[in-house]
Design an enzyme around this catalytic site. Structure first.
Site, PDB file in Angstrom:
ATOM      1  N   ASP A 111     -12.820   2.643   1.056  1.00 38.20           N
ATOM      2  CA  ASP A 111     -12.922   3.150   2.424  1.00 38.20           C
ATOM      3  C   ASP A 111     -14.300   2.829   2.993  1.00 38.20           C
ATOM      4  O   ASP A 111     -15.262   2.636   2.239  1.00 38.20           O
ATOM      5  CB  ASP A 111     -12.722   4.670   2.440  1.00 38.20           C
ATOM      6  CG  ASP A 111     -11.335   5.048   1.950  1.00 38.20           C
ATOM      7  OD1 ASP A 111     -10.421   4.214   2.046  1.00 38.20           O
ATOM      8  OD2 ASP A 111     -11.182   6.185   1.469  1.00 38.20           O
TER       9      ASP A 111
HETATM   10  N1  URA Z   1      -9.949   6.641  -3.174  1.00 38.99           N
HETATM   11  C1  URA Z   1     -10.272   6.985  -1.904  1.00 38.99           C
HETATM   12  O1  URA Z   1      -9.830   7.998  -1.388  1.00 38.99           O
HETATM   13  N2  URA Z   1     -11.081   6.148  -1.231  1.00 38.99           N
HETATM   14  C2  URA Z   1     -11.626   5.031  -1.751  1.00 38.99           C
HETATM   15  O2  URA Z   1     -12.380   4.329  -1.088  1.00 38.99           O
HETATM   16  C3  URA Z   1     -11.292   4.712  -3.083  1.00 38.99           C
HETATM   17  C4  URA Z   1     -10.444   5.520  -3.772  1.00 38.99           C
END
Ligand code: URA
Length: 248
Positions: A111
């Protein structure tokens, strides 16, 4: 391989551009940086070091690299609200291979607000192997949570929680709490927002998220946020060997 082809495979532009760079005297070859103006001169490409317009480069038939992703970057070539992680890489890595799917691609996505270890490669088989749920590559996340952790929350994460898009429960392979607001979780899948949704499912909330390792590869302090490095062939081999072995 001809020098112009070496440059082309490494992402320095079309063959014509690469040939032009050599002819203009902008390319220096070898550890001693010998000037070379003949674009068709042959070199053994394996292990070749060279410099193009002041940029030092080492020949890699395939690109395997790790990036310490900082917060505020999207793992997309066409990002929405934030800059792309690909802008953190030098141009040749974004261009190598040419064509529509040029350049290295992220091995799965983090993310925009997640930090930590991101692998990138131009080897489709490697990307598939590392991201396929069948291969169970363990990924370790350091998770800052909003509310003090309760033992039942860790137990539920290990036992499995159901997320809204799949009736089958997803579970953490390992889970520990180094402190009341710090959860360390190992996952072998990579569902969308998986850590955030799993933590929400047990009644807590992710405040910060950092991926510290993938398979045998650990992100150390020698690679600060925003920096990248090539993986060694031993590291690539260890990753793919681990990725081939499944854990239950
Ligand atoms: N899980 C999440 O919620 N976000 C990420 O970036 C990676 C794993």
């Amino acid at each position: 391989m001809q020098l112009q082809d070496i440059l082309f495979t490494q992402g320095f532009g079309t063959r014509r551009i690469c040939s032009g760079l050599v002819q203009q005297g902008l390319v220096f070859v070898g550890k001693d940086r010998t000037p070379c103006t003949d674009a068709t001169e042959m070199f053994e490409e394996e292990g070749l070091a060279f410099e193009v317009q002041g940029e030092s480069w080492a020949y890699h038939a395939r690109a395997y690299l790790m990036l310490h992703k900082p917060a505020g970057f999207e793992c997309s070539h066409k990002p929405g609200a934030h800059p792309s992680v690909y802008t953190l890489l030098p141009g040749p890595l974004r261009q190598r291979g040419g064509g529509a799917a040029a350049g290295v691609q992220a091995v799965g996505r983090l993310d925009h607000d997640t930090t930590g270890l991101l692998l990138l490669s131009d080897d489709g088989k490697f990307i598939h192997r590392m991201t396929s749920p069948r291969h169970h590559v363990p990924k370790v996340y350091e998770v800052g949570v909003k509310h003090p952790l309760e033992p039942t929350q860790l137990e539920r994460l290990l036992a499995g929680v159901v997320l809204d898009d799949d009736p089958r429960p997803v579970r953490a392979q390992a889970c520990e709490a180094p402190s009341a607001l710090h959860l360390r979780m190992t996952l072998t899948e990579g569902k969308y927002h998986q850590v955030k949704r799993m933590v929400a499912a047990v009644g807590n909330r992710v405040e910060s998220l950092h991926r510290s390792s993938m398979g045998s590869l650990v992100l150390g302090p020698e690679l600060p946020p925003g920096q990248w490095r090539w993986l060694t062939s031993d590291e690539v081999q260890a990753l793919t060997q681990k990725a081939g072995a499944t854990i239950e």
